[in-house]
Design an enzyme around this catalytic site. Structure first.
Site, PDB file in Angstrom:
ATOM      1  N   GLY A  72       3.119 -18.992  -6.047  1.00 34.69           N
ATOM      2  CA  GLY A  72       4.538 -18.785  -6.347  1.00 34.69           C
ATOM      3  C   GLY A  72       4.754 -17.899  -7.566  1.00 34.69           C
ATOM      4  N   THR A  73       3.930 -18.086  -8.587  1.00 34.73           N
ATOM      5  CA  THR A  73       4.097 -17.294  -9.813  1.00 34.73           C
ATOM      6  C   THR A  73       3.950 -15.811  -9.505  1.00 34.73           C
ATOM      7  OG1 THR A  73       3.236 -19.116 -11.137  1.00 34.73           O
ATOM      8  CG2 THR A  73       3.173 -16.931 -12.139  1.00 34.73           C
ATOM      9  N   GLN A 180      10.262 -24.705  -4.535  1.00 42.11           N
ATOM     10  CA  GLN A 180      10.510 -26.146  -4.367  1.00 42.11           C
ATOM     11  C   GLN A 180      11.290 -26.450  -3.086  1.00 42.11           C
ATOM     12  OE1 GLN A 180       9.368 -28.720  -6.069  1.00 42.11           O
ATOM     13  NE2 GLN A 180       8.452 -27.608  -7.773  1.00 42.11           N
ATOM     14  N   SER A 200       5.244 -21.108  -2.076  1.00 44.00           N
ATOM     15  CA  SER A 200       3.896 -21.437  -2.529  1.00 44.00           C
ATOM     16  C   SER A 200       3.314 -22.538  -1.646  1.00 44.00           C
ATOM     17  CB  SER A 200       3.979 -21.923  -3.983  1.00 44.00           C
ATOM     18  OG  SER A 200       2.712 -22.315  -4.435  1.00 44.00           O
ATOM     19  N   ALA A 201       2.050 -22.357  -1.193  1.00 40.66           N
ATOM     20  CA  ALA A 201       1.462 -23.295  -0.225  1.00 40.66           C
ATOM     21  C   ALA A 201       1.274 -24.698  -0.784  1.00 40.66           C
ATOM     22  CB  ALA A 201       0.111 -22.747   0.251  1.00 40.66           C
ATOM     23  N   HIS A 202       0.943 -24.792  -2.098  1.00 45.93           N
ATOM     24  CA  HIS A 202       0.550 -26.129  -2.573  1.00 45.93           C
ATOM     25  C   HIS A 202       1.737 -27.073  -2.758  1.00 45.93           C
ATOM     26  CE1 HIS A 202       1.273 -26.106  -7.100  1.00 45.93           C
ATOM     27  NE2 HIS A 202       1.414 -24.823  -6.853  1.00 45.93           N
ATOM     28  N   THR A 238      -8.937  -8.000  -1.306  1.00 53.19           N
ATOM     29  CA  THR A 238      -9.372  -8.638  -0.061  1.00 53.19           C
ATOM     30  C   THR A 238      -8.687  -9.988   0.079  1.00 53.19           C
ATOM     31  OG1 THR A 238     -11.462  -7.478  -0.225  1.00 53.19           O
ATOM     32  CG2 THR A 238     -11.406  -9.406   1.227  1.00 53.19           C
ATOM     33  N   CYS A 328       6.820 -29.866 -17.758  1.00 57.37           N
ATOM     34  CA  CYS A 328       6.117 -30.835 -16.929  1.00 57.37           C
ATOM     35  C   CYS A 328       4.632 -30.560 -16.808  1.00 57.37           C
ATOM     36  CB  CYS A 328       6.769 -30.898 -15.553  1.00 57.37           C
ATOM     37  SG  CYS A 328       6.993 -29.263 -14.878  1.00 57.37           S
TER      38      CYS A 328
HETATM   39  N1  PLP Z   1       8.679 -21.663  -9.037  1.00 58.28           N
HETATM   40  C1  PLP Z   1       8.973 -22.976  -9.021  1.00 58.28           C
HETATM   41  C2  PLP Z   1      10.390 -23.403  -8.844  1.00 58.28           C
HETATM   42  C3  PLP Z   1       7.967 -23.916  -9.157  1.00 58.28           C
HETATM   43  O1  PLP Z   1       8.272 -25.226  -9.159  1.00 58.28           O
HETATM   44  C4  PLP Z   1       6.628 -23.469  -9.317  1.00 58.28           C
HETATM   45  C5  PLP Z   1       5.526 -24.447  -9.521  1.00 58.28           C
HETATM   46  O2  PLP Z   1       5.727 -25.525 -10.050  1.00 58.28           O
HETATM   47  C6  PLP Z   1       6.379 -22.088  -9.315  1.00 58.28           C
HETATM   48  C7  PLP Z   1       7.426 -21.223  -9.175  1.00 58.28           C
HETATM   49  C8  PLP Z   1       4.981 -21.556  -9.484  1.00 58.28           C
HETATM   50  O3  PLP Z   1       4.247 -21.674  -8.290  1.00 58.28           O
HETATM   51  P1  PLP Z   1       2.641 -21.627  -8.317  1.00 58.28           P
HETATM   52  O4  PLP Z   1       2.180 -22.903  -8.926  1.00 58.28           O
HETATM   53  O5  PLP Z   1       2.245 -21.501  -6.872  1.00 58.28           O
HETATM   54  O6  PLP Z   1       2.251 -20.413  -9.086  1.00 58.28           O
END
Ligand code: PLP
Length: 391
Positions: A72-73, A180, A200-202, A238, A328
């Site tokens: 996600g970042t 989220q 984001s997958a996790h 890759t 958090c």
């Molecule tokens: N954006 C939001 C709203 C999130 O809650 C998070 C992770 O907690 C992220 C972005 C970042 O995602 P990632 O952990 O996959 O980099």
């Protein structure tokens, strides 16, 4: 020893066993490079293409509009930096909100140092952004609006369709950090005027370190990682084939389970909220009562301000994993949350909240055990506060 209870699904989720099964072949059997033309490469490419189609289906998008990232970042950074690099950094204006995830806020601070002007919209007492505030913030030089779909601390869901419509009507690109929200609320790129969306997958019972950015066809975006030209030149390197295969199945499962899973989590969430507020004097819900993520609860306790970390460690001893609503992560533990400060909490009060976030594998039995433990844990800390005050 009772099983541990994991109530921190906003931090990360347990991988679904079906997702792990889908990943395994790409770690031990089909380990080819998806850019290679021979059979081993084609097998890996098929997995990447399948995952791209699975994500596109979940979002009502086209496969060519999905760019894989390392989470996600990276998707957030690619959306902001990529579109503003394409638009020309200096003198460009970006509108975001005061309650975004650090992936957006830190990226905005860096863009400011490069000459981009940034407006951060305020929220109301329940965490909502008013579309008319966005309307007023847009200027002729505004190139992008980035507003999260749902907040990771308080769980409030934004009126994302209305906000995106404001940006569209003013000819400005609209990005949403939906990390989220994806899998919990419905998205359909055919009807929503969203130009870019991060996931984001996790957070979806998939693996860590993989995510995706939806980029509407025609949106200009410079890569952050120029190189061998993978992902249509938008993200070289890759591909992490096993993780991408896992994300694809996680997305498919999330889309298939979403209506039933969301309804079940709402029932579990509301059962917890009602019982906690009834059993623990001076406890209160933070954020919007019903415009919130299905499994998300953020709570404050009068008289326990500043004690959230102690409370979560007390619960950890009892076998329960939850997060404080303050910054958090262990890196920023105890710092007041910028989200709670944006809600009007002072720094002391902003360190006193708890975040309970439920997921696919949580049960009513776990919720009921939590309801037995939490009042005791709160009561055990309240006298400490009183003594500390008296001292
Ligand atoms: N954006 C939001 C709203 C999130 O809650 C998070 C992770 O907690 C992220 C972005 C970042 O995602 P990632 O952990 O996959 O980099």
């Amino acid at each position: 020893m009772p099983q541990r209870i994991y109530f921190d699904n906003a931090a990360t989720t347990a991988p679904d066993p079906r997702v792990l099964e889908a990943m395994r072949p790409y770690l031990d059997e089909f380990w080819g490079n998806p850019s290679s033309l021979y059979a081993e490469g084609r097998q890996a490419r098929e997995a990447v293409d399948r995952a791209r189609a699975q994500i596109a289906d979940m979002l009502g998008a086209e496969s060519g509009e999905i760019v894989f990232t390392a989470g996600g970042t990276e998707a957030d950074n690619l959306a902001l930096q990529g579109t503003l690099l394409a638009a020309g950094l200096s003198g460009s204006h970006l509108v975001t909100s005061a309650i975004e995830h650090p992936a957006i806020l830190a990226c905005c601070r860096q863009l400011e140092r490069l000459g981009v002007q940034v407006t951060r919209l305020a929220i109301d007492g329940e965490g909502l952004i008013d579309p008319s505030d966005l309307e007023r913030a847009i200027r002729p030089e505004t190139r992008l609006v980035s507003i999260m779909a749902a907040n990771n601390v308080i769980g409030t869901i934004q009126p994302i369709g209305a906000l995106a419509q404001v940006a569209r009507s003013r000819g400005v690109l609209f990005h949403t950090d939906a990390v989220q929200a994806v899998g919990k609320i419905a998205f359909d790129m055919r009807t929503q005027p969203i130009d870019l969306l991060s996931l984001s997958a996790h957070k979806l019972h998939g693996p860590k370190g993989v995510g995706a950015l939806y980029v509407r066809k025609g949106v200009e975006l410079w890569p952050l990682l120029p190189g061998g030209g993978q992902e249509q030149g938008r993200r070289s390197g890759t591909e992490n084939v096993a993780a991408i295969a896992g994300l694809g199945l996680a997305a498919e499962l999330a889309a298939a389970c979403r209506p039933a899973e969301a309804a079940r989590l709402v029932r579990l969430r509301d059962h917890l909220i009602e019982n906690i507020c009834e059993r623990i004097k001076n406890s209160y819900l933070i954020g919007h009562r019903w415009r919130r993520l299905p499994g998300h609860i953020c709570l404050g306790f009068d008289g326990l301000e500043g004690e959230a970390i102690k409370l979560l460690l007390e619960l950890d001893k009892e076998g329960i994993a939850i997060s404080s609503g303050s910054a958090c992560s262990a890196i920023h533990a105890g710092q007041p949350s910028h989200v709670l400060e944006a809600l009007g909490f002072d720094a002391f009060k902003a360190r006193g909240s708890l975040r309970i976030s439920l997921g696919r594998f949580n049960t009513l039995e776990e919720a009921d055990r939590f309801l037995e433990v939490l009042p005791r844990a709160v009561a055990s800390l309240r006298p400490i506060r009183r003594l500390a005050k008296a001292g």
